[in-house]
Scaffold this active site. Structure first.
Site, PDB file in Angstrom:
ATOM      1  N   LYS A  96      36.738  25.390  38.136  1.00 43.50           N
ATOM      2  CA  LYS A  96      36.592  24.109  37.444  1.00 43.50           C
ATOM      3  C   LYS A  96      37.817  23.961  36.557  1.00 43.50           C
ATOM      4  CE  LYS A  96      34.083  21.552  33.982  1.00 43.50           C
ATOM      5  NZ  LYS A  96      33.224  21.659  32.781  1.00 43.50           N
ATOM      6  N   ASN A 206      25.412  21.633  29.951  1.00 46.12           N
ATOM      7  CA  ASN A 206      25.487  22.860  29.159  1.00 46.12           C
ATOM      8  C   ASN A 206      24.824  22.669  27.793  1.00 46.12           C
ATOM      9  OD1 ASN A 206      28.077  25.386  28.589  1.00 46.12           O
ATOM     10  ND2 ASN A 206      26.014  25.266  27.829  1.00 46.12           N
ATOM     11  N   THR A 207      25.497  21.943  26.904  1.00 50.60           N
ATOM     12  CA  THR A 207      25.032  21.845  25.525  1.00 50.60           C
ATOM     13  C   THR A 207      23.617  21.309  25.407  1.00 50.60           C
ATOM     14  OG1 THR A 207      27.332  21.413  24.875  1.00 50.60           O
ATOM     15  CG2 THR A 207      25.630  20.969  23.238  1.00 50.60           C
TER      16      THR A 207
END
Length: 256
Positions: A96, A206-207
């Site tokens: 990525k 993610n977060t």
């Protein structure tokens, strides 16, 4: 069926591995999500040799494909070097690619991103570029050898959802056959469902999971939202209308 560089994923939900309260909670969240891919930052895991080794053992134990990233890189040289190191550490040519150009929004530097993508694809990498919803940039990335695009929804960690619906719709419409993943800014499951309803092939979270009160439960909620959004897209939703249309037939009713 959507293939990412010839690979079919078990799930359209990709999950980041940073910021979790503990390794055990991370592992539980990945399992509850049924994640198709987990992303890993080489820089974070290399900060301490023993800690990094223990984390890598945990990730391998999840038996989920790994997508290393170049998080924190601000130049082409920095990103390319980090990618090459990640290939050695994680044993994969998937990367990525992140090249950050602005510190407040963490907006990708599209000029540097294209150059780094060209170098890495020529070196045998399968690049997943983290980008803005820029049509010209997307075309340049595809010419550079990328077969997947990862436009942002909003700035990383902001939780604002899909800030530019027009841009994301246009990007999807211009490149209908290119696998695309909405990455960054997604805050709640409804944002993920919305991305899937637009026809995107996957989302990366993610977060929103790691910082939830119950990360494992939130991971499961996102998995359900991704599935619902994809099903809705395939079912061909009704178009929006400006005027009301009665759902109950009026033909044959008495007229006063």
């Amino acid at each position: 069926m959507t293939l990412f560089y010839g690979t079919e994923l078990a799930s359209r939900l990709m999950l980041g591995t940073a910021q979790y309260p503990s390794p055990e909670i991370l592992a539980d969240a990945v399992r509850r999500a049924g994640a198709g891919v987990v992303t890993v930052s080489l820089r974070r895991e290399a900060a301490g040799a023993r800690a990094g080794q223990a984390f890598w053992e945990l990730i391998r134990g999840l038996d989920v494909p790994v997508l290393p990233n170049t998080a924190g890189c601000h130049t082409v040289r920095e990103a390319v070097t980090t990618a090459q190191m990640a290939r050695e550490v994680f044993g994969t040519d998937w990367i990525k690619l992140e090249v950050i150009g602005e510190s407040d929004t963490l907006q990708p530097d599209m000029f540097a991103l294209v150059e780094a993508a060209r170098i890495l694809t020529e070196d045998g990498f399968k690049v997943f570029p983290y980008m803005t919803e820029d049509l010209v940039g997307a075309e340049r990335l595809l010419r550079a050898g990328c077969e997947v695009l990862m436009p942002w929804g909003a700035p990383i960690g902001s939780g604002k959802g899909l800030n530019n619906l027009f841009g994301l719709r246009a990007l999807r419409a211009h490149f209908p056959d290119v696998p695309m993943v909405v990455d960054a800014g997604i805050g709640v499951p409804s944002h993920a469902a919305q991305a899937m309803e637009l026809g995107y092939d996957a989302v990366l979270i993610n977060t929103a999971v790691a910082k939830a009160g119950d990360p494992a439960e939130m991971a499961r909620a996102f998995a359900m939202a991704v599935e619902a959004g994809r099903m809705a897209y395939i079912a061909d939703p009704m178009e929006e209308r400006d005027m009301a249309v009665p759902s109950t037939p009026v033909i044959g009713q008495a007229v006063l």
